[in-house]
Design a protein around this motif. Structure first.
Motif, PDB file in Angstrom:
ATOM      1  N   ALA A 228      54.916  19.383  19.840  1.00  0.00           N
ATOM      2  CA  ALA A 228      53.912  19.442  21.167  1.00  0.00           C
ATOM      3  C   ALA A 228      54.728  19.422  22.195  1.00  0.00           C
ATOM      4  O   ALA A 228      55.945  18.719  22.179  1.00  0.00           O
ATOM      5  CB  ALA A 228      52.947  18.156  21.141  1.00  0.00           C
ATOM      6  N   VAL A 229      54.287  20.222  23.334  1.00  0.00           N
ATOM      7  CA  VAL A 229      55.279  20.219  24.346  1.00  0.00           C
ATOM      8  C   VAL A 229      54.359  19.299  25.705  1.00  0.00           C
ATOM      9  O   VAL A 229      53.418  19.608  25.843  1.00  0.00           O
ATOM     10  CB  VAL A 229      55.564  21.554  25.072  1.00  0.00           C
ATOM     11  CG1 VAL A 229      54.191  22.445  25.326  1.00  0.00           C
ATOM     12  CG2 VAL A 229      56.433  21.813  26.015  1.00  0.00           C
ATOM     13  N   ILE A 296      51.271  23.142  19.971  1.00  0.00           N
ATOM     14  CA  ILE A 296      50.360  22.610  20.842  1.00  0.00           C
ATOM     15  C   ILE A 296      50.977  22.015  22.259  1.00  0.00           C
ATOM     16  O   ILE A 296      52.111  21.728  22.196  1.00  0.00           O
ATOM     17  CB  ILE A 296      49.584  21.259  20.221  1.00  0.00           C
ATOM     18  CG1 ILE A 296      50.233  20.394  20.081  1.00  0.00           C
ATOM     19  CG2 ILE A 296      48.651  21.872  19.034  1.00  0.00           C
ATOM     20  CD1 ILE A 296      49.339  19.068  19.601  1.00  0.00           C
ATOM     21  N   ALA A 297      50.177  21.762  23.311  1.00  0.00           N
ATOM     22  CA  ALA A 297      50.581  21.065  24.595  1.00  0.00           C
ATOM     23  C   ALA A 297      50.098  19.731  24.823  1.00  0.00           C
ATOM     24  O   ALA A 297      48.760  19.504  24.219  1.00  0.00           O
ATOM     25  CB  ALA A 297      50.129  21.972  25.805  1.00  0.00           C
ATOM     26  N   ILE A 298      50.610  18.588  25.298  1.00  0.00           N
ATOM     27  CA  ILE A 298      49.815  17.349  25.309  1.00  0.00           C
ATOM     28  C   ILE A 298      50.087  16.944  26.915  1.00  0.00           C
ATOM     29  O   ILE A 298      50.771  17.607  27.510  1.00  0.00           O
ATOM     30  CB  ILE A 298      50.580  16.385  24.700  1.00  0.00           C
ATOM     31  CG1 ILE A 298      52.190  16.147  24.988  1.00  0.00           C
ATOM     32  CG2 ILE A 298      50.303  16.558  23.119  1.00  0.00           C
ATOM     33  CD1 ILE A 298      52.563  14.790  24.524  1.00  0.00           C
ATOM     34  N   THR A 324      45.133  12.862  27.941  1.00  0.00           N
ATOM     35  CA  THR A 324      44.413  11.592  28.224  1.00  0.00           C
ATOM     36  C   THR A 324      43.194  11.881  29.104  1.00  0.00           C
ATOM     37  O   THR A 324      43.352  12.659  29.778  1.00  0.00           O
ATOM     38  CB  THR A 324      45.400  10.561  28.997  1.00  0.00           C
ATOM     39  OG1 THR A 324      46.056  11.229  29.928  1.00  0.00           O
ATOM     40  CG2 THR A 324      46.458  10.098  27.947  1.00  0.00           C
ATOM     41  N   ARG A 325      42.344  10.918  29.416  1.00  0.00           N
ATOM     42  CA  ARG A 325      41.322  11.141  30.101  1.00  0.00           C
ATOM     43  C   ARG A 325      41.791  11.246  31.618  1.00  0.00           C
ATOM     44  O   ARG A 325      41.217  12.011  32.459  1.00  0.00           O
ATOM     45  CB  ARG A 325      40.443   9.783  30.074  1.00  0.00           C
ATOM     46  CG  ARG A 325      38.996  10.265  30.686  1.00  0.00           C
ATOM     47  CD  ARG A 325      37.949   9.091  30.196  1.00  0.00           C
ATOM     48  NE  ARG A 325      37.654   9.258  28.801  1.00  0.00           N
ATOM     49  CZ  ARG A 325      36.838   9.932  28.464  1.00  0.00           C
ATOM     50  NH1 ARG A 325      35.929  10.577  28.977  1.00  0.00           N
ATOM     51  NH2 ARG A 325      36.494  10.029  27.143  1.00  0.00           N
ATOM     52  N   SER A 326      42.905  10.342  32.041  1.00  0.00           N
ATOM     53  CA  SER A 326      43.333  10.440  33.321  1.00  0.00           C
ATOM     54  C   SER A 326      43.909  11.773  33.509  1.00  0.00           C
ATOM     55  O   SER A 326      44.219  12.362  34.705  1.00  0.00           O
ATOM     56  CB  SER A 326      44.503   9.381  33.341  1.00  0.00           C
ATOM     57  OG  SER A 326      43.948   8.072  33.742  1.00  0.00           O
ATOM     58  N   GLY A 327      44.731  12.488  32.439  1.00  0.00           N
ATOM     59  CA  GLY A 327      45.142  13.626  32.465  1.00  0.00           C
ATOM     60  C   GLY A 327      44.608  14.819  32.747  1.00  0.00           C
ATOM     61  O   GLY A 327      44.758  16.016  33.277  1.00  0.00           O
TER      62      GLY A 327
END
Length: 409
Positions: A228-229, A296-298, A324-327
């Motif tokens: 993941a990146v 994937i990306a995170i 995340t929800r904040s993201g």
């Protein structure tokens, strides 16, 4: 200039080059969108941060980049000590600045001289703490404030998240004073647009939502590498989010997938110590190179305001994403449609979403296609909103002509 095009001055304390942080990319893509629409854009830079003059001259033209001599004021040692003590004692005013504390009034004389020479139709001020720049040009020039974020009591969000407040915060009253200097205030997300509109009700100032204009690249070609990146600058929000992921999510994923790696791209990689399962890519000139290196990306950030530009970039690249929800703030309409969402403190849910994507190529493809489509939809909405803002100020010579004020990007 062609008939119907506008001569626009962008005044910014943040440079567009190098475009190595989200706010720089926001300003860059906004300027590019205006240029692609046929407008003549001049960039007046208030030297607050290091910048690449050659790159900016290449972007706008050597005669259209103006580095101002007026340097933002800096508090003296006694003022800095008093502010530091006030913050230690948790005195709220020590976390806030007055509206114009970061702006040199001398800059307005330089801006007025530029206007006398070039006769601008529109002036953009980037950030509310630079809104005094709008007063340098006459009332017949359309004044646009690009807010980027809500800075009224912004420090409280950091304190609530257990973080040291960063950058600029002011009172609601001071922020509203900055809003009222503009004919049009641009909010980057819908909730902020509603809030700003309520706060300027009864004045002549209009509020429009114009989010980040995405540079739509060719779709990425995600790697078969189980990785993941995370792409981010080195600010505390990104660093704290990355560390939380490494401490709480990464171990869960690696227990199920021992070969799984986290790739860190951008300045955030300089803030994280080398350890097993982490690959620090450093600065990546082309985002596509970072996205193509992972499956994937995170986006693991756990605080912040405004639109999260790194998430929009991953969507535009057509990456399967877990955030995340904040993201994903400001992108509520796309939750679980264009990306997977986990609550900020739910490490297990975040890890489960990653594992689900790693194991299911069809699901990755589904989310990748949905992310790309959502990014295109988002762009169309932002372009239309910006065209609405500029439509109120087409030069008189072009009245009655059909003019595309903003192109689709």
């Amino acid at each position: 200039m062609s008939a119907g095009s506008l001569r626009i001055l962008m005044v910014s304390p943040v440079p567009t080059d190098p475009p190595d942080a989200g706010n720089r990319v926001r300003i860059m893509t906004l300027a590019q969108g205006l240029i692609q629409a046929g407008h003549e854009v001049h960039f007046a830079y208030i030297p607050l941060e290091p910048y690449d003059l050659v790159a900016m001259q290449s972007r706008y033209g050597s005669t259209r980049v103006h580095v101002l001599n007026a340097v933002p004021p800096r508090p003296g040692p006694l003022a800095r000590m008093a502010r530091k003590l006030g913050r230690f004692l948790n005195i709220e005013r020590a976390f806030m600045w007055r509206l114009d504390d970061w702006y040199s009034a001398a800059a307005n004389a330089e801006l007025a001289a530029l206007h006398a020479q070039h006769r601008y139709d529109v002036v953009f001020a980037e950030y509310v703490f630079a809104s005094k720049a709008l007063e340098a040009l006459p009332p017949d020039c359309l004044r646009v404030l690009d807010t980027h974020d809500c800075f009224g009591l912004r420090h409280r969000a950091y304190l609530k998240a257990g973080m040291r407040p960063q950058w600029f915060s002011t009172s609601l009253e001071e922020e509203e004073r900055g809003f009222r200097r503009a004919d049009i205030v641009l909010a980057i997300q819908a909730s902020e647009a509603r809030d700003f509109a309520t706060r300027v009700a009864g004045s002549s100032t209009r509020v429009l939502q114009v989010g980040h204009l995405i540079d739509m690249p060719v779709s990425s070609n995600p790697s078969a590498r189980q990785a993941a990146v995370f792409v981010g600058s080195g600010n505390p929000i990104n660093t704290t989010g990355a560390r939380h992921f490494i401490d709480n999510v990464l171990p869960i994923v690696r227990r199920a997938k021992p070969g799984f790696e986290l790739l860190l791209a951008g300045a955030v990689s300089n803030e994280i110590e080398a350890q097993p399962g982490i690959v620090r890519l450093g600065f990546v000139p082309q985002l596509a190179d970072a996205f193509d290196a992972a499956m994937i990306a995170i986006n693991p950030v756990r605080a912040g305001t405004g639109i999260n530009i790194k998430l929009l970039d991953a969507m535009a690249a057509g990456m399967p994403i877990v955030t995340t929800r904040s993201g994903a703030r400001g992108l509520d309409a796309y939750f679980e449609r264009a990306f997977c969402v986990a609550d900020d403190d739910d490490a297990q849910s975040f890890a489960d979403s990653i594992l689900r994507l790693l194991d299911d190529a069809a699901l990755r493809r589904q989310f990748a296609e949905a992310a790309r489509a959502a990014a295109q939809e988002w762009n169309s909405e932002q372009v239309a909103a910006l065209a609405t803002a500029l439509a109120s100020h087409v030069p008189q010579a072009a009245k009655g002509e059909k003019k595309i004020l903003m192109p689709s990007i």
